[in-house]
Design a protein around this motif. Structure first.
Motif, PDB file in Angstrom:
ATOM      1  N   VAL A 143       4.386  13.000  -5.888  1.00 52.14           N
ATOM      2  CA  VAL A 143       2.750  12.863  -4.963  1.00 52.14           C
ATOM      3  C   VAL A 143       2.986  11.806  -4.462  1.00 52.14           C
ATOM      4  CG1 VAL A 143       0.826  12.935  -5.780  1.00 52.14           C
ATOM      5  CG2 VAL A 143       1.621  14.383  -7.452  1.00 52.14           C
ATOM      6  N   TYR A 144       2.549  11.942  -3.121  1.00 60.32           N
ATOM      7  CA  TYR A 144       2.108  11.458  -2.183  1.00 60.32           C
ATOM      8  C   TYR A 144       0.865  10.552  -2.085  1.00 60.32           C
ATOM      9  CZ  TYR A 144       1.191   9.062   2.324  1.00 60.32           C
ATOM     10  OH  TYR A 144       0.449   7.779   3.223  1.00 60.32           O
ATOM     11  N   VAL A 145       1.053   8.878  -2.224  1.00 62.04           N
ATOM     12  CA  VAL A 145      -0.458   8.612  -2.968  1.00 62.04           C
ATOM     13  C   VAL A 145      -1.073   7.339  -1.413  1.00 62.04           C
ATOM     14  CG1 VAL A 145      -1.620   7.154  -4.491  1.00 62.04           C
ATOM     15  CG2 VAL A 145      -0.293   8.384  -5.094  1.00 62.04           C
ATOM     16  N   PRO A 146      -2.228   7.592  -0.911  1.00 64.92           N
ATOM     17  CA  PRO A 146      -2.051   6.992   0.698  1.00 64.92           C
ATOM     18  C   PRO A 146      -3.027   5.647   0.023  1.00 64.92           C
ATOM     19  CG  PRO A 146      -3.542   8.825   0.077  1.00 64.92           C
ATOM     20  CD  PRO A 146      -2.990   8.825  -1.164  1.00 64.92           C
ATOM     21  N   VAL A 147      -2.784   4.782   0.453  1.00 62.70           N
ATOM     22  CA  VAL A 147      -3.125   3.496   0.420  1.00 62.70           C
ATOM     23  C   VAL A 147      -3.806   2.751   1.704  1.00 62.70           C
ATOM     24  CG1 VAL A 147      -1.564   2.751  -1.106  1.00 62.70           C
ATOM     25  CG2 VAL A 147      -0.895   1.959   1.132  1.00 62.70           C
ATOM     26  N   ILE A 148      -5.210   2.159   1.604  1.00 61.23           N
ATOM     27  CA  ILE A 148      -5.716   1.179   2.677  1.00 61.23           C
ATOM     28  C   ILE A 148      -4.971   0.672   3.242  1.00 61.23           C
ATOM     29  CG2 ILE A 148      -7.725   2.584   1.942  1.00 61.23           C
ATOM     30  CD1 ILE A 148      -8.316  -0.711   0.743  1.00 61.23           C
ATOM     31  N   ASP A 149      -4.119  -0.011   3.276  1.00 63.01           N
ATOM     32  CA  ASP A 149      -3.842  -1.123   3.668  1.00 63.01           C
ATOM     33  C   ASP A 149      -2.248  -1.629   3.445  1.00 63.01           C
ATOM     34  OD1 ASP A 149      -4.564  -2.978   1.797  1.00 63.01           O
ATOM     35  OD2 ASP A 149      -5.919  -3.701   3.125  1.00 63.01           O
ATOM     36  N   TYR A 150      -1.952  -2.183   4.646  1.00 67.73           N
ATOM     37  CA  TYR A 150      -0.302  -3.000   3.602  1.00 67.73           C
ATOM     38  C   TYR A 150      -0.726  -4.249   2.087  1.00 67.73           C
ATOM     39  CZ  TYR A 150       1.741  -2.355   8.081  1.00 67.73           C
ATOM     40  OH  TYR A 150       1.746  -2.002  10.085  1.00 67.73           O
ATOM     41  N   GLY A 151      -1.577  -4.237   1.760  1.00 66.50           N
ATOM     42  CA  GLY A 151      -1.427  -5.285   1.162  1.00 66.50           C
ATOM     43  C   GLY A 151      -1.417  -4.285  -0.322  1.00 66.50           C
ATOM     44  N   ALA A 152      -2.350  -3.425  -0.056  1.00 68.74           N
ATOM     45  CA  ALA A 152      -2.702  -2.097  -1.061  1.00 68.74           C
ATOM     46  C   ALA A 152      -1.047  -1.590  -1.540  1.00 68.74           C
ATOM     47  CB  ALA A 152      -3.515  -1.099  -0.632  1.00 68.74           C
ATOM     48  N   ALA A 153      -0.491  -1.238  -0.354  1.00 68.19           N
ATOM     49  CA  ALA A 153       0.550  -0.514  -0.807  1.00 68.19           C
ATOM     50  C   ALA A 153       1.850  -1.828  -1.733  1.00 68.19           C
ATOM     51  CB  ALA A 153       1.621  -0.296   0.233  1.00 68.19           C
ATOM     52  N   VAL A 154       1.523  -3.062  -1.683  1.00 66.16           N
ATOM     53  CA  VAL A 154       2.370  -4.308  -2.275  1.00 66.16           C
ATOM     54  C   VAL A 154       1.848  -4.100  -3.863  1.00 66.16           C
ATOM     55  CG1 VAL A 154       2.593  -6.499  -2.741  1.00 66.16           C
ATOM     56  CG2 VAL A 154       2.589  -5.719   0.059  1.00 66.16           C
ATOM     57  N   SER A 155      -0.096  -4.265  -3.434  1.00 64.82           N
ATOM     58  CA  SER A 155      -0.566  -4.597  -4.979  1.00 64.82           C
ATOM     59  C   SER A 155      -0.813  -3.120  -6.262  1.00 64.82           C
ATOM     60  CB  SER A 155      -2.231  -4.541  -4.779  1.00 64.82           C
ATOM     61  OG  SER A 155      -2.257  -5.933  -4.270  1.00 64.82           O
ATOM     62  N   ALA A 156      -0.270  -1.871  -5.269  1.00 67.06           N
ATOM     63  CA  ALA A 156       0.110  -0.848  -6.084  1.00 67.06           C
ATOM     64  C   ALA A 156       1.376  -0.837  -6.933  1.00 67.06           C
ATOM     65  CB  ALA A 156      -0.270   0.506  -5.473  1.00 67.06           C
ATOM     66  N   LEU A 157       2.737  -1.537  -5.927  1.00 67.24           N
ATOM     67  CA  LEU A 157       3.748  -1.100  -6.706  1.00 67.24           C
ATOM     68  C   LEU A 157       3.896  -2.419  -7.864  1.00 67.24           C
ATOM     69  CD1 LEU A 157       6.101   0.031  -5.706  1.00 67.24           C
ATOM     70  CD2 LEU A 157       6.722  -1.715  -4.660  1.00 67.24           C
ATOM     71  N   GLY A 158       2.473  -3.307  -7.185  1.00 65.13           N
ATOM     72  CA  GLY A 158       3.240  -4.247  -8.411  1.00 65.13           C
ATOM     73  C   GLY A 158       2.512  -3.647 -10.219  1.00 65.13           C
ATOM     74  N   ALA A 159       1.505  -3.120  -9.533  1.00 69.36           N
ATOM     75  CA  ALA A 159       0.901  -2.903 -10.563  1.00 69.36           C
ATOM     76  C   ALA A 159       0.807  -0.803 -11.258  1.00 69.36           C
ATOM     77  CB  ALA A 159      -0.436  -2.501 -10.162  1.00 69.36           C
ATOM     78  N   GLY A 160       2.261  -1.161 -10.498  1.00 65.91           N
ATOM     79  CA  GLY A 160       2.918   0.562 -11.632  1.00 65.91           C
ATOM     80  C   GLY A 160       2.303   1.722 -10.947  1.00 65.91           C
ATOM     81  N   LYS A 161       1.437   1.412 -10.393  1.00 71.30           N
ATOM     82  CA  LYS A 161      -0.121   2.483 -10.121  1.00 71.30           C
ATOM     83  C   LYS A 161       0.731   3.206  -8.871  1.00 71.30           C
ATOM     84  CE  LYS A 161      -4.606  -0.023 -10.299  1.00 71.30           C
ATOM     85  NZ  LYS A 161      -5.398  -0.265  -9.480  1.00 71.30           N
ATOM     86  N   ILE A 162       2.061   2.989  -8.330  1.00 70.22           N
ATOM     87  CA  ILE A 162       2.574   3.862  -6.946  1.00 70.22           C
ATOM     88  C   ILE A 162       4.837   3.528  -8.236  1.00 70.22           C
ATOM     89  CG2 ILE A 162       1.446   4.539  -5.500  1.00 70.22           C
ATOM     90  CD1 ILE A 162       2.625   2.350  -4.460  1.00 70.22           C
ATOM     91  N   ASP A 163       5.665   4.087  -8.270  1.00 67.14           N
ATOM     92  CA  ASP A 163       6.326   3.719  -8.379  1.00 67.14           C
ATOM     93  C   ASP A 163       7.923   3.421  -7.095  1.00 67.14           C
ATOM     94  OD1 ASP A 163       5.770   5.020 -10.658  1.00 67.14           O
ATOM     95  OD2 ASP A 163       6.138   7.061 -10.388  1.00 67.14           O
ATOM     96  N   PHE A 164       7.587   4.401  -5.696  1.00 70.58           N
ATOM     97  CA  PHE A 164       8.525   3.734  -4.970  1.00 70.58           C
ATOM     98  C   PHE A 164       7.560   3.293  -3.667  1.00 70.58           C
ATOM     99  CE2 PHE A 164      11.053   5.993  -7.617  1.00 70.58           C
ATOM    100  CZ  PHE A 164      12.512   5.435  -7.608  1.00 70.58           C
ATOM    101  N   ALA A 165       8.173   3.186  -3.097  1.00 68.56           N
ATOM    102  CA  ALA A 165       6.639   2.606  -1.461  1.00 68.56           C
ATOM    103  C   ALA A 165       8.108   2.247  -0.169  1.00 68.56           C
ATOM    104  CB  ALA A 165       6.103   1.206  -2.077  1.00 68.56           C
ATOM    105  N   TRP A 166       7.528   2.964   0.732  1.00 74.35           N
ATOM    106  CA  TRP A 166       8.284   2.747   2.166  1.00 74.35           C
ATOM    107  C   TRP A 166       7.010   1.258   2.582  1.00 74.35           C
ATOM    108  CZ3 TRP A 166      11.749   3.436   4.595  1.00 74.35           C
ATOM    109  CH2 TRP A 166      12.019   3.585   6.066  1.00 74.35           C
TER     110      TRP A 166
END
Length: 289
Positions: A64-87
């Motif tokens: 599943v591709y999970v869109p994020v609103i900005d760069y910081g959100a991608a970093v936070s989502a990875l740290g919080a375990g909301k996503i598994d892999f991030a580009w």
């Protein structure tokens, strides 16, 4: 209840759990991926759809591709375990590593020697970087490697331009590379810095007027984008994910399409030490605390 009966019940419970374990392991898992929004949503959707399909095919699980609103959100989502892999860009990866122990997995062949391009509006009179002094300027996202970190680094070290003092006012942050190009084209700012791959794609697709905006300088090479995994993913999952990229073949039409959309001829393994220079530059510029 006597002790023998308790023992029998405990054994029965263990046997029941044991019998259910293979069923639980056989259930479909979901791999959640995301990436920094370094371009407009339409372009990101075009790039990610074939990639997600390819990952599902290789991994044998739902992706599943999970869109994020900005760069910081991608970093936070990875740290919080909301996503598994991030580009991530190189700088956002370093932020994720420092904040939550994110691990690098794979990167494109071009990401070991990446570049930014400085651009200027045709009406600005700017033909070389030193002429940007006293002019209005746009970076991309504040957390962008090729749209902010390294352009700032080269401005300060190569051209002795302090972005906070030497432009016509504080620099603008457009939020994305293509947005920077359009800002310069429209005259909202006189110059800016963008990811070279976005610039070349927009140029090839005639997505800006070359009579209004032009490239004036290409930076030296630096390391950039990487697929990163959250800290606590099982090693086997990370390996399968890496293999899905490392085995992409330009001779297979479907896989070639995925590679071309990602702007690569192949993917290569990534190591934490690849990004040591980014951490060093991040700290020297004060952007990484």
């Amino acid at each position: 209840m006597n002790t023998p009966r308790r023992t029998l019940l405990a054994l029965s419970s263990l046997l029941a759990l044991s019998a259910l374990a293979p069923l639980a392991q056989a259930q479909e898992t979901v791999i959640r991926v995301s990436g920094i929004p370094d371009e407009n949503p339409t372009e990101l959707a075009r790039k990610y759809k074939p990639l997600v399909d390819q990952l599902q095919k290789h991994l044998g699980v739902k992706v599943v591709y999970v869109p994020v609103i900005d760069y910081g959100a991608a970093v936070s989502a990875l740290g919080a375990g909301k996503i598994d892999f991030a580009w991530l860009g190189g700088f956002t990866f370093v932020q994720a590593k420092v904040m939550s122990g994110a691990r690098p997995v794979v990167m494109r062949d071009i990401d070991r020697e990446f570049h930014s391009v400085f651009i200027a509006s045709s009406t600005s009179g700017i033909t070389k970087p030193e002429e940007m002094r006293g002019k209005s300027f746009a970076f991309g996202s504040k957390s962008s490697t090729s749209g902010h970190l390294f352009p700032r680094h080269f401005l300060e070290t190569t051209w002795r331009i302090d972005p906070e003092k030497d432009f016509a006012g504080a620099p603008v942050y457009s939020g994305a590379h293509d947005a920077t190009v359009k800002m310069v084209e429209s005259g909202k700012v006189q110059a800016g810095a963008v990811n070279i791959e976005v610039w070349k794609r927009m140029e090839a697709k005639q997505q800006f007027d070359p009579a209004k905006v032009r490239a004036i300088w290409t930076t030296p090479a630096f390391v950039d984008y990487v697929w990163a995994a959250r800290k606590d993913l099982p090693a086997e999952t990370v390996k399968k994910f890496a293999d899905a990229f490392l085995t992409l073949d330009m001779n297979d039409p479907a896989e070639k399409a995925v590679l071309e959309l990602q702007g690569a001829k192949k993917f290569v393994p990534a190591k934490a030490e690849d990004f040591a220079i980014i951490e060093q530059v991040g700290r020297s510029t004060g952007l990484l605390k």
